[in-house]
Motif scaffolding. Structure first.
Motif, PDB file in Angstrom:
ATOM      1  N   GLN A  85       0.822  -1.200   0.000  1.00 46.36           N
ATOM      2  CA  GLN A  85       0.000   0.000   0.000  1.00 46.36           C
ATOM      3  C   GLN A  85       0.861   1.257   0.000  1.00 46.36           C
ATOM      4  O   GLN A  85       0.585   2.226  -0.719  1.00 46.36           O
ATOM      5  N   ASP A  86       1.923   1.232   0.794  1.00 51.92           N
ATOM      6  CA  ASP A  86       2.829   2.384   0.831  1.00 51.92           C
ATOM      7  C   ASP A  86       3.487   2.597  -0.528  1.00 51.92           C
ATOM      8  O   ASP A  86       3.692   3.737  -0.968  1.00 51.92           O
ATOM      9  N   ALA A  87       3.816   1.508  -1.218  1.00 50.59           N
ATOM     10  CA  ALA A  87       4.434   1.628  -2.538  1.00 50.59           C
ATOM     11  C   ALA A  87       3.468   2.261  -3.535  1.00 50.59           C
ATOM     12  O   ALA A  87       3.853   3.068  -4.393  1.00 50.59           O
ATOM     13  N   ALA A  88       2.174   1.888  -3.445  1.00 48.97           N
ATOM     14  CA  ALA A  88       1.170   2.473  -4.341  1.00 48.97           C
ATOM     15  C   ALA A  88       1.034   3.975  -4.090  1.00 48.97           C
ATOM     16  O   ALA A  88       0.945   4.777  -5.030  1.00 48.97           O
ATOM     17  N   ASN A  89       1.025   4.379  -2.834  1.00 47.92           N
ATOM     18  CA  ASN A  89       0.942   5.804  -2.509  1.00 47.92           C
ATOM     19  C   ASN A  89       2.153   6.564  -3.034  1.00 47.92           C
ATOM     20  O   ASN A  89       2.033   7.680  -3.544  1.00 47.92           O
ATOM     21  N   LEU A  90       3.291   5.941  -2.910  1.00 51.18           N
ATOM     22  CA  LEU A  90       4.511   6.589  -3.372  1.00 51.18           C
ATOM     23  C   LEU A  90       4.505   6.744  -4.888  1.00 51.18           C
ATOM     24  O   LEU A  90       4.927   7.771  -5.425  1.00 51.18           O
ATOM     25  N   LYS A  91       3.983   5.734  -5.603  1.00 51.03           N
ATOM     26  CA  LYS A  91       3.931   5.807  -7.061  1.00 51.03           C
ATOM     27  C   LYS A  91       3.030   6.949  -7.514  1.00 51.03           C
ATOM     28  O   LYS A  91       3.349   7.700  -8.452  1.00 51.03           O
ATOM     29  N   ALA A  92       1.895   7.117  -6.849  1.00 45.97           N
ATOM     30  CA  ALA A  92       0.974   8.205  -7.201  1.00 45.97           C
ATOM     31  C   ALA A  92       1.631   9.567  -6.976  1.00 45.97           C
ATOM     32  O   ALA A  92       1.493  10.489  -7.790  1.00 45.97           O
ATOM     33  N   ALA A  93       2.362   9.689  -5.890  1.00 47.59           N
ATOM     34  CA  ALA A  93       3.033  10.956  -5.601  1.00 47.59           C
ATOM     35  C   ALA A  93       4.097  11.259  -6.643  1.00 47.59           C
ATOM     36  O   ALA A  93       4.293  12.414  -7.051  1.00 47.59           O
ATOM     37  N   LYS A  94       4.775  10.230  -7.120  1.00 49.41           N
ATOM     38  CA  LYS A  94       5.809  10.448  -8.137  1.00 49.41           C
ATOM     39  C   LYS A  94       5.195  10.857  -9.470  1.00 49.41           C
ATOM     40  O   LYS A  94       5.779  11.652 -10.217  1.00 49.41           O
ATOM     41  N   LEU A  95       4.010  10.319  -9.791  1.00 49.58           N
ATOM     42  CA  LEU A  95       3.330  10.735 -11.021  1.00 49.58           C
ATOM     43  C   LEU A  95       2.968  12.222 -10.952  1.00 49.58           C
ATOM     44  O   LEU A  95       3.092  12.960 -11.941  1.00 49.58           O
TER      45      LEU A  95
ATOM     46  N   GLU B 123       7.714  21.291  -3.396  1.00 52.36           N
ATOM     47  CA  GLU B 123       6.668  20.885  -2.458  1.00 52.36           C
ATOM     48  C   GLU B 123       6.240  19.441  -2.718  1.00 52.36           C
ATOM     49  O   GLU B 123       5.994  18.674  -1.782  1.00 52.36           O
ATOM     50  N   GLN B 124       6.155  19.087  -4.014  1.00 45.45           N
ATOM     51  CA  GLN B 124       5.771  17.714  -4.339  1.00 45.45           C
ATOM     52  C   GLN B 124       6.874  16.727  -3.934  1.00 45.45           C
ATOM     53  O   GLN B 124       6.594  15.617  -3.479  1.00 45.45           O
ATOM     54  N   GLN B 125       8.119  17.170  -4.097  1.00 47.97           N
ATOM     55  CA  GLN B 125       9.234  16.327  -3.657  1.00 47.97           C
ATOM     56  C   GLN B 125       9.176  16.106  -2.141  1.00 47.97           C
ATOM     57  O   GLN B 125       9.444  15.002  -1.647  1.00 47.97           O
ATOM     58  N   GLN B 126       8.818  17.175  -1.427  1.00 48.97           N
ATOM     59  CA  GLN B 126       8.665  17.033   0.014  1.00 48.97           C
ATOM     60  C   GLN B 126       7.516  16.086   0.356  1.00 48.97           C
ATOM     61  O   GLN B 126       7.585  15.311   1.316  1.00 48.97           O
ATOM     62  N   SER B 127       6.458  16.146  -0.470  1.00 53.01           N
ATOM     63  CA  SER B 127       5.333  15.240  -0.256  1.00 53.01           C
ATOM     64  C   SER B 127       5.768  13.789  -0.438  1.00 53.01           C
ATOM     65  O   SER B 127       5.382  12.901   0.327  1.00 53.01           O
ATOM     66  N   ILE B 128       6.609  13.563  -1.478  1.00 49.04           N
ATOM     67  CA  ILE B 128       7.124  12.213  -1.708  1.00 49.04           C
ATOM     68  C   ILE B 128       7.997  11.781  -0.540  1.00 49.04           C
ATOM     69  O   ILE B 128       7.910  10.637  -0.062  1.00 49.04           O
ATOM     70  N   ALA B 129       8.832  12.708  -0.084  1.00 51.86           N
ATOM     71  CA  ALA B 129       9.693  12.379   1.053  1.00 51.86           C
ATOM     72  C   ALA B 129       8.861  12.026   2.274  1.00 51.86           C
ATOM     73  O   ALA B 129       9.187  11.097   3.028  1.00 51.86           O
ATOM     74  N   SER B 130       7.749  12.764   2.468  1.00 48.15           N
ATOM     75  CA  SER B 130       6.874  12.472   3.599  1.00 48.15           C
ATOM     76  C   SER B 130       6.228  11.095   3.449  1.00 48.15           C
ATOM     77  O   SER B 130       6.110  10.337   4.402  1.00 48.15           O
TER      78      SER B 130
ATOM     79  N   GLU C  28       7.460   8.591   1.734  1.00 50.08           N
ATOM     80  CA  GLU C  28       8.511   7.598   1.959  1.00 50.08           C
ATOM     81  C   GLU C  28       8.806   7.440   3.442  1.00 50.08           C
ATOM     82  O   GLU C  28       9.072   6.336   3.930  1.00 50.08           O
ATOM     83  N   ALA C  29       8.749   8.558   4.160  1.00 52.72           N
ATOM     84  CA  ALA C  29       8.985   8.489   5.603  1.00 52.72           C
ATOM     85  C   ALA C  29       7.888   7.687   6.290  1.00 52.72           C
ATOM     86  O   ALA C  29       8.126   7.007   7.298  1.00 52.72           O
ATOM     87  N   GLY C  30       6.687   7.742   5.714  1.00 52.42           N
ATOM     88  CA  GLY C  30       5.592   6.978   6.299  1.00 52.42           C
ATOM     89  C   GLY C  30       5.767   5.484   6.154  1.00 52.42           C
ATOM     90  O   GLY C  30       5.118   4.698   6.829  1.00 52.42           O
ATOM     91  N   ASP C  31       6.658   5.079   5.249  1.00 49.97           N
ATOM     92  CA  ASP C  31       6.921   3.651   5.062  1.00 49.97           C
ATOM     93  C   ASP C  31       7.778   3.072   6.172  1.00 49.97           C
ATOM     94  O   ASP C  31       7.944   1.859   6.269  1.00 49.97           O
ATOM     95  N   VAL C  32       8.352   3.949   6.970  1.00 50.68           N
ATOM     96  CA  VAL C  32       9.291   3.497   7.996  1.00 50.68           C
ATOM     97  C   VAL C  32       8.594   3.462   9.353  1.00 50.68           C
ATOM     98  O   VAL C  32       7.834   4.366   9.705  1.00 50.68           O
ATOM     99  N   THR C  33       8.817   2.435  10.075  1.00 48.57           N
ATOM    100  CA  THR C  33       8.255   2.312  11.423  1.00 48.57           C
ATOM    101  C   THR C  33       8.743   3.455  12.305  1.00 48.57           C
ATOM    102  O   THR C  33       9.865   3.950  12.135  1.00 48.57           O
ATOM    103  N   SER C  34       7.920   3.861  13.244  1.00 54.38           N
ATOM    104  CA  SER C  34       8.273   4.942  14.155  1.00 54.38           C
ATOM    105  C   SER C  34       9.630   4.674  14.819  1.00 54.38           C
ATOM    106  O   SER C  34       9.882   3.551  15.288  1.00 54.38           O
ATOM    107  N   PRO C  35      10.490   5.685  14.844  1.00 54.50           N
ATOM    108  CA  PRO C  35      11.797   5.500  15.497  1.00 54.50           C
ATOM    109  C   PRO C  35      11.655   5.070  16.956  1.00 54.50           C
ATOM    110  O   PRO C  35      12.490   4.328  17.463  1.00 54.50           O
ATOM    111  N   VAL C  36      10.576   5.521  17.606  1.00 54.00           N
ATOM    112  CA  VAL C  36      10.379   5.147  19.013  1.00 54.00           C
ATOM    113  C   VAL C  36      10.181   3.638  19.136  1.00 54.00           C
ATOM    114  O   VAL C  36      10.745   2.975  20.025  1.00 54.00           O
ATOM    115  N   THR C  37       9.382   3.091  18.192  1.00 56.78           N
ATOM    116  CA  THR C  37       9.148   1.637  18.223  1.00 56.78           C
ATOM    117  C   THR C  37      10.442   0.873  18.005  1.00 56.78           C
ATOM    118  O   THR C  37      10.718  -0.129  18.684  1.00 56.78           O
ATOM    119  N   ILE C  38      11.240   1.346  17.048  1.00 50.81           N
ATOM    120  CA  ILE C  38      12.520   0.672  16.769  1.00 50.81           C
ATOM    121  C   ILE C  38      13.433   0.754  17.985  1.00 50.81           C
ATOM    122  O   ILE C  38      14.088  -0.229  18.355  1.00 50.81           O
TER     123      ILE C  38
END
Length: 744
Positions: free
Chosen positions: A138-148, A467-474, A476-486
């Motif tokens: 699901q995260d990959a699909a969101n990232l693909k849409a943002a890149k488009l 701004e769109q690049q920042q959106s993609i970065a955001s 991508e960041a959502g694909d990573v587990t919370s640093p607190v959990t890690i």
């Protein structure tokens, strides 16, 4: 007349002889007491000759022999003894197992700790991966849409930059015309537009003509779409179909697909020709291949079947050769050799600047995408930081160098800039070598206004892209587990690792091992008994324990029998002896010494001072300092506890002039001896050096061969006040009967 001895020495005659001898002795003593005082001094004079020798200063004390290293051991935990491997008197080495207790509970704890650690490590791995496979999809699909969306914004930015380029071309034309009046400006603008249109047409032509392979001046490699078209319309010239013999399978090696940095899917067509057929692929980085895939079933149909096998574990950026091999009962067929290159990080080569105007320039370079979709841009600026950046350029996903270029606007006239090409893909970022370019001199103010407006438009679009690049970065960041959990999972892993380490240590402690080599002197337990936990103690004089401490050490060693096993090193022996406070300043570690034992009167042992206690011991108002003396290579008959006399050599000089210390008389700071020359005695002042226990060094005042007089001993018949404290009979003239007896 013969005289018979037996008759001559009759009992009466012998008695007379003895009586006469006694009378003579009594007479001699009487005469000596009357007349012998005047000659006694002369007869008792003793001398010694000055010679070269050795002077040693020593200090002495007494103590007892003890072991330098002894330890009492116990298990650190309670348990039932399952084995005792030593007995009293056994010799053991350092690290040797002595006994064991039941380890079942410790082993169970260790097994549980290992299982807990595996669970914690699995949780951490999942957290670091970003979640389950469905979440990642699901995260990959969101990232693909943002890149488009970003791609659309970048295309708009390219259009804006094209408008800006047109304005800059107009400025270039006006600059050539020396900025004419308004009526002339329209013509110039038209000319500039025509030029721009021609450039655009040329660019379009290059995009449709794949055979030329030219590139667009605004968006990098223009051949990507043309190449795709050519691939769709023209068959791959490297694909070869092998026509097998009758009834053998027919095979065709097809182009590989799904190529990544470490994997690819090999494709082929296999015609079983009605016979049950299997197939596999050969592949490798050389024509010899070297690797094969697993054999798969192609069926037994009579028509070609498309087959494929996925590879993994490949090396990034490597070219692999491959072919299909099909086999049935009638033979084996080999497909033609094909190749593919795995994806790799992009490379960027900075080119040069061209078409420079007062505010614009076209920057060029080449990018090798490494088989992965890659974008590129140029960095530029008047400082090494190069804060300027062009819009992103799509460099495609090829495996060969692709030309890219971009028009930079908004530059300062007559200014030198640094620039470089930067390529980015999902596998990394590459930066080319920094080059320089210079803008042209002067420009027209009216055209600058237009350019400024277009630059503002481009800037706004760049902001949109950012701004769109920042959106993609955001995203991508959502694909990573919370640093607190890690962090929490990492802490759990660390805690379980500590528990595992503790349990491993507890298991190892169920076996008692000797920390030193020595002899077993006590074993307090047997198999089947329960032993309690207690800390092992060790006693080692170490050269710093006092006499009281030595005694305490001995009693401690005795009481240490309450420990389970006691090990004593009987080959490393020492004596701890108390020395008077007046002597201790003369003794230092390293001084040689000798040890004599009352139990072994003919044995003098070589020894060395190893330590001098810095603290004193006071007993009955007597201050002493303990000195530890290590015995070198003690013989086997030396036992712990023996009484020992210690002599420490605190100073020694060899080959110097020496005399007995008794011949030297010292008054204040002046030392003298009585010198005998030609029968006459004189007093000679000397300078003394080292004063030993029996001999004294003469630094000056005497020479080898000189004769000095030793102190005389006499008994006066008229006065006892002048006689020596040593009492001797005057009959022997002070020096006794010459020769040591009556036969002098």
């Amino acid at each position: 007349m013969r005289i018979h001895p037996k008759k001559f020495w009759s009992k009466g005659t012998l008695a007379y002889v003895v009586l006469i001898a006694v009378i003579c002795l009594a007479l001699g003593f009487g005469l000596d007491s009357v007349y012998g005082s005047s000659s006694a001094s002369s007869n008792s004079t003793r001398t010694v000759t000055v010679e070269r020798g050795t002077v040693q200063a020593v200090e002495t004390a007494s103590g007892n022999v003890s072991s330098a290293n002894s330890t009492s051991l116990s298990f650190s935990t309670s348990g039932t003894l399952t084995a005792v491997d030593v007995a009293v008197g056994d010799q053991v080495t350092a690290g040797e197992a002595l006994a064991t207790i039941d380890a079942k509970q410790a082993q169970q704890a260790l097994t549980s700790a290992k299982a807990a650690l595996l669970g914690a490590q699995e949780n951490l791995t999942n957290a670091e991966a970003g979640g389950s496979s469905s979440q990642l999809a699901q995260d990959a699909a969101n990232l693909k849409a943002a890149k488009l969306t970003l791609q659309s914004d970048e295309q708009q930015l390219t259009a804006d930059e094209s408008s800006l380029a047109t304005a800059k071309d107009r400025l270039t034309s006006d600059t050539r015309l020396s900025c004419p009046a308004s009526s002339g400006s329209s013509a110039a603008s038209s000319s500039a537009s025509s030029t721009s249109s021609t450039s655009s047409s040329s660019s379009s032509s290059s995009n449709t003509d794949s055979s030329e392979g030219s590139t667009s001046s605004s968006n990098g490699s223009g051949g990507g779409g043309s190449v795709q078209s050519a691939e769709e319309s023209v068959a791959d010239p490297t694909t070869v179909t092998t026509t097998p013999t009758t009834s053998q399978p027919a095979v065709t090696t097809e182009t590989a697909s799904a190529i990544t940095t470490s994997g690819a899917t090999l494709n082929a067509d296999v015609d079983p020709d009605g016979v049950d057929t299997s197939y596999f692929f050969q592949y490798g980085t050389t024509s010899a291949y070297g690797s094969t895939t697993a054999t798969s079933d192609a069926g037994s149909g009579s028509a070609a079947v498309s087959v494929g096998t996925a590879l993994s574990g490949l090396t990034s950026g490597k070219t692999y050769d491959y072919r299909v091999v099909a086999t049935n009962s009638l033979g084996t067929s080999y497909g033609s050799e094909e190749s593919f290159t795995t994806s790799s990080s992009p490379t960027a080569t900075t080119g040069s600047g061209s078409g420079a105007t007062t505010t614009t320039i076209t920057l060029s370079g080449t990018v090798n995408p490494g088989g992965v979709d890659t974008s590129a841009h140029f960095q530029y600026g008047t400082t090494a930081a190069m804060s300027g950046r062009t819009a992103a350029i799509d460099a495609g996903a090829g495996t060969t160098a692709t030309s890219v270029e971009a028009v930079v606007t908004g530059l300062k006239p007559d200014t030198t800039y640094d620039f470089r090409l930067v390529a980015t893909s999902s596998l990394g970022t590459a930066r080319g070598v920094t080059q320089t370019f210079s803008t042209a001199e002067s420009s027209c103010a009216s055209d600058r206004t237009t350019i400024t407006s277009d630059e503002q438009t481009v800037a706004r679009q760049k902001l949109t892209v950012q701004e769109q690049q920042q959106s993609i970065a955001s995203t991508e960041a959502g694909d990573v587990t919370s640093p607190v959990t890690i962090v929490e999972d990492q802490a759990a892993v660390a805690a379980d690792e500590d528990t595992l380490s503790s349990d491993e240590e507890a298991l190892s402690e169920t076996t008692l091992t000797s920390p030193i080599a020595g002899t077993v002197t006590a074993v307090n337990g047997s198999v089947g008994e329960t032993v309690g936990s207690s800390s092992s103690s060790s006693s080692s004089n170490g050269g710093s324990s006092s006499a009281a401490a030595s005694t305490s050490s001995a009693s401690s060693s005795s009481s240490s029998s309450s420990g389970f096993i006691t090990i004593t090193n009987l080959h490393s022996l020492e004596v701890v002896a108390p020395f008077a406070e007046a002597d201790i300043s003369n003794i230092t570690a390293g001084d040689p010494a000798t040890v004599s034992l009352a139990a072994l009167p003919d044995t003098d042992l070589e020894a060395t001072v190893t330590a001098v206690s810095p603290t004193s011991t006071v007993s009955s108002n007597v201050v002493t300092y303990d000195v530890t003396i290590a015995i070198k290579d003690p013989p086997s008959d030396v036992k712990v506890g023996m009484t020992a006399d210690v002599t420490v050599i605190t100073a020694s000089k060899t080959g110097v002039l020496v005399v007995p210390s008794a011949v030297v008389t010292t008054t204040g700071t002046v030392s003298t001896v009585t010198l005998l020359e030609h029968g006459t005695t004189t007093t000679r002042q000397v300078v003394v050096g080292l004063v030993g226990s029996s001999m004294t060094q003469i630094v000056s005042g005497l020479k080898v061969g000189d004769v000095v007089v030793e102190p005389t001993v006499s008994v006066s018949s008229t006065s006892t006040s002048s006689s020596s404290s040593s009492s001797r009979s005057s009959f022997f003239g002070g020096g006794g009967i010459p020769g040591g007896g009556f036969g002098g």
